[in-house]
Write an enzyme that holds these catalytic residues in place. Structure first.
Site, mmCIF file in Angstrom:
data_model
loop_
_atom_site.group_PDB
_atom_site.id
_atom_site.type_symbol
_atom_site.label_atom_id
_atom_site.label_comp_id
_atom_site.label_asym_id
_atom_site.label_seq_id
_atom_site.Cartn_x
_atom_site.Cartn_y
_atom_site.Cartn_z
ATOM 1 N N ASP A 1 -60.608 7.382 41.031
ATOM 2 C CA ASP A 1 -60.499 6.892 42.414
ATOM 3 C C ASP A 1 -60.019 8.002 43.349
ATOM 4 O OD1 ASP A 1 -58.214 6.223 40.635
ATOM 5 O OD2 ASP A 1 -57.193 5.796 42.509
ATOM 6 N N ASN A 2 -59.587 9.128 42.787
ATOM 7 C CA ASN A 2 -59.174 10.255 43.614
ATOM 8 C C ASN A 2 -60.192 11.396 43.573
ATOM 9 O OD1 ASN A 2 -56.811 8.952 44.336
ATOM 10 N ND2 ASN A 2 -55.589 9.904 42.726
ATOM 11 N N ASP B 1 -46.671 -1.695 50.069
ATOM 12 C CA ASP B 1 -46.467 -2.003 51.484
ATOM 13 C C ASP B 1 -47.441 -1.313 52.443
ATOM 14 O OD1 ASP B 1 -45.627 0.559 51.238
ATOM 15 O OD2 ASP B 1 -43.512 0.178 51.668
ATOM 16 N N GLY B 2 -48.284 -0.433 51.930
ATOM 17 C CA GLY B 2 -49.238 0.242 52.816
ATOM 18 C C GLY B 2 -48.606 1.302 53.702
ATOM 19 N N ARG C 1 -56.071 11.548 58.716
ATOM 20 C CA ARG C 1 -56.847 12.564 58.021
ATOM 21 C C ARG C 1 -58.324 12.368 58.308
ATOM 22 N NH1 ARG C 1 -56.021 11.046 51.598
ATOM 23 N NH2 ARG C 1 -57.067 9.033 51.674
ATOM 24 N N ASP D 1 -56.707 12.982 48.473
ATOM 25 C CA ASP D 1 -55.489 12.295 48.033
ATOM 26 C C ASP D 1 -54.431 13.261 47.506
ATOM 27 O OD1 ASP D 1 -56.556 9.993 48.899
ATOM 28 O OD2 ASP D 1 -56.336 8.888 47.025
ATOM 29 N N GLY E 1 -58.637 0.140 45.859
ATOM 30 C CA GLY E 1 -59.158 0.127 47.228
ATOM 31 C C GLY E 1 -58.212 0.872 48.133
ATOM 32 N N GLY F 1 -55.411 1.180 49.869
ATOM 33 C CA GLY F 1 -54.194 0.363 49.882
ATOM 34 C C GLY F 1 -53.246 0.770 51.000
ATOM 35 N N ARG F 2 -53.261 2.035 51.333
ATOM 36 C CA ARG F 2 -52.416 2.458 52.467
ATOM 37 C C ARG F 2 -53.187 3.406 53.364
ATOM 38 N NH1 ARG F 2 -48.861 6.719 49.045
ATOM 39 N NH2 ARG F 2 -50.635 7.035 47.703
HETATM 40 P P1 AMP Z 1 -52.784 7.141 44.504
HETATM 41 O O1 AMP Z 1 -52.086 7.360 43.212
HETATM 42 O O2 AMP Z 1 -52.026 7.595 45.688
HETATM 43 O O3 AMP Z 1 -54.171 7.675 44.497
HETATM 44 O O4 AMP Z 1 -52.903 5.533 44.681
HETATM 45 C C1 AMP Z 1 -53.512 4.687 43.750
HETATM 46 C C2 AMP Z 1 -53.815 3.342 44.371
HETATM 47 O O5 AMP Z 1 -52.611 2.696 44.804
HETATM 48 C C3 AMP Z 1 -54.719 3.422 45.590
HETATM 49 O O6 AMP Z 1 -55.619 2.348 45.565
HETATM 50 C C4 AMP Z 1 -53.748 3.321 46.751
HETATM 51 O O7 AMP Z 1 -54.369 2.793 47.881
HETATM 52 C C5 AMP Z 1 -52.653 2.396 46.199
HETATM 53 N N1 AMP Z 1 -51.336 2.671 46.821
HETATM 54 C C6 AMP Z 1 -50.510 3.702 46.566
HETATM 55 N N2 AMP Z 1 -49.403 3.640 47.326
HETATM 56 C C7 AMP Z 1 -49.515 2.538 48.092
HETATM 57 C C8 AMP Z 1 -48.699 1.927 49.107
HETATM 58 N N3 AMP Z 1 -47.528 2.425 49.496
HETATM 59 N N4 AMP Z 1 -49.164 0.793 49.660
HETATM 60 C C9 AMP Z 1 -50.337 0.267 49.290
HETATM 61 N N5 AMP Z 1 -51.138 0.779 48.370
HETATM 62 C C10 AMP Z 1 -50.751 1.904 47.765
HETATM 63 MG MG MG Z 2 -55.642 7.657 45.623
#
Ligand code: AMP
Ligand code: MG
Length: 513
Positions: free
Chosen positions: A268-269, A133-134, A191, A278, A98, A100-101
């Protein structure tokens, strides 16, 4: 800025009830959760994209808008929310993920009726943050801000970036996941996109067997983002899937054209609108290498290497096909469409290469020519972008050895120079078969081959400078990336200096952001 014009149509349409347990992770029957951004006491603006702000209907920036840019003091018309999605990561089902940040502010409609979603990245945790931490750090925020705009101006479908601001907060990150956590400056990017919906949104609802909501989400997506689909019943969802396949194939070809490696092509990307989304451990390719992956997490298997991106897109579409099956209910159609993706991709990939080489149309021996070219590029470690720039300037008097030595990352011995000379002779012979004029061919090449790409080492220098309070590089890169088919700063249209070969953040990157 016209912040009062932002609204949240998405949340009106879908179930989203998180008020009782905001940290709950598994969310049957919940598509989004309303939340509040973290809030930052000492934000500081780094960059603002005025042209984009005007274009989407947000208008001019004033100092008081800084609060909005980091998610502080929001007016009543904005009820921020985060969406739930799932995904396949590195080939495995990862279950629920979901935003997450990222946090959605909502949607704005400009004067011509065009709708744009607005999203903060790094503005605080959401119920989907899991243990993270978002937050986002400066380096990854600068990379997203600049690269998404660079892609836009290269004419590659992409999400875009409106602003970049320091949060005034520091964030702990173990950049190389090797037990060396450090404090880094936090930042928030805003964004924008027509929509941030991903394959993973559909995968989640399908995995949870919430077929009614799955259908509603498909209807919502088609109605809002695929107006060209006018069919009904099962055919409507077939057309939807076919359109996503075509857009995704087009996106992959564009990545190949400019030499972009995404680095984390998890489902998810993957955008259902065929946008680049992303920006993490991505990289533009310097020396041509089909096996190049910038992502250190991907190094063992090189699943997301440059040359595999078409194949991986097809694998990801396979997962989307599974997710949409309850609406389409026709395995043969899905299988045929996925096979067609392969055919469509390669046909258009070859057409794209023709444009890069200035060939008016694909001829029967061209595939063999392209295969020989790939082998040459790989063996001589020639710079992908600069190679084509040199080719554009080729004349009968060009000293081929001298010319191409400048764009190789290897010392070229006599044997290698011989291969190069043979290739150029074959190229000149092939181009003489064109039915269009030399000028026409050159025009085609100039349109297909950028003169400026946002190389990792340039981003690295820019990030170093911003961390120390400077903005000269940021300003220059912003100008250069708006005109990628021209050479505005000659120093940016050169190959990567050797001193950057082994610096983390230049050749390889981690997912830590
Ligand atoms: P990503 O690899 O950036 O596409 O992230 C994969 C998943 O991890 C996604 O659901 C992001 O929302 C979550 N995520 C990555 N970094 C963070 C963060 N610093 N805080 C919260 N969620 C994160
Ligand atoms: Mg992502």
């Amino acid at each position: 800025m016209n912040i009062e014009r932002i609204s949240q149509p998405f949340t009106k349409k879908f179930p989203g009830d998180f008020s009782n347990n905001p940290m709950q992770r598994n969310t049957p029957k919940v598509v989004f959760a309303t939340i509040s951004p973290a809030g930052f006491d000492h934000p500081e603006l780094i960059a603002f994209n005025e042209a984009l702000s005007e274009e989407i209907g947000l208008g001019k920036y004033e100092e008081k808008d800084l609060n909005f840019l980091v998610g502080n003091d929001l007016p009543g018309n904005i009820q921020p929310y985060a969406t739930a999605y799932a995904g396949h990561q590195f080939g495995n089902w990862a279950g629920q993920l979901g935003d997450g940040r990222t946090i959605l502010a909502g949607e704005i409609t400009n004067e011509s009726g065009k709708k744009t979603e607005i999203q903060w990245k790094g503005a605080g945790a959401t119920p989907y943050s899991r243990h993270a931490d978002g937050r986002a750090v400066l380096r990854s925020s600068v990379r997203e801000y600049l690269m998404s705009e660079a892609m836009y101006h290269l004419r590659v479908p992409t999400t875009r970036a409106l602003s970049l601001a320091f949060t005034g907060e520091e964030v702990v990150r173990d950049m190389m996941y090797n037990g060396n956590p450090q404090l880094e400056k936090g930042a928030v990017v805003i964004r924008t996109a027509e929509s941030f919906l991903r394959f993973g949104h559909f995968e989640l609802l399908s995995a949870q067997r919430e077929y009614k909501t799955l259908q509603e989400l498909a209807d919502f997506t088609i109605e809002n983002y695929y107006p060209e689909i006018t069919s009904s019943g099962q055919q409507k969802y077939k057309d939807f899937f076919e359109n996503i396949c075509t857009r995704t194939a087009h996106l992959m070809i564009e990545w190949f054209r400019v030499g972009f490696v995404h680095g984390v092509m998890n489902t998810d990307n993957m955008s259902v609108l065929g946008l680049t989304i992303d920006y993490g451990p991505y990289s533009m390719m310097d020396e041509y290498d089909l096996n190049f992956t910038p992502n250190t997490t991907d190094l063992p298997g090189r699943r997301y290497a440059f040359g595999k991106q078409g194949q991986i897109a097809q694998w990801n579409l396979w997962q989307l096909a599974n997710a949409l099956h309850p609406l389409i209910k026709d395995e043969k159609f899905l299988e045929d469409t996925l096979n067609l993706f392969g055919t469509y991709f390669w046909e258009n990939h070859d057409k794209m290469l023709c444009q890069k080489f200035g060939f008016d149309q694909l001829q029967k021996d061209d595939e063999e020519f392209f295969t020989n070219w790939q082998a040459l590029m790989q063996e001589l470690q020639l710079d992908y972008t600069l190679f084509f720039n040199k080719l554009e300037k080729l004349s009968p008097d060009t000293d081929v050895a001298e010319c191409f030595k400048q764009v190789s990352y290897l010392p070229l011995d006599q044997e290698k120079l011989g291969k190069l000379q043979n290739f150029i002779t074959a190229y000149q012979k092939r181009i003489s078969l064109n039915l269009i004029s030399g000028e026409g061919s050159l025009r085609m090449m100039r349109k297909a081959n950028p003169k400026f790409i946002l190389r990792n080492y340039l981003l690295y220098e820019c990030i170093e400078e911003i961390s120390q309070g400077g903005t000269e590089m940021l300003n220059k890169l912003t100008k250069a990336l708006k005109n990628p088919y021209e050479e505005i700063y000659p120093e940016f249209s050169a190959k990567r200096p050797a001193s950057y070969d082994d610096i983390t953040g230049c050749s390889t990157l981690s997912c830590s952001s």
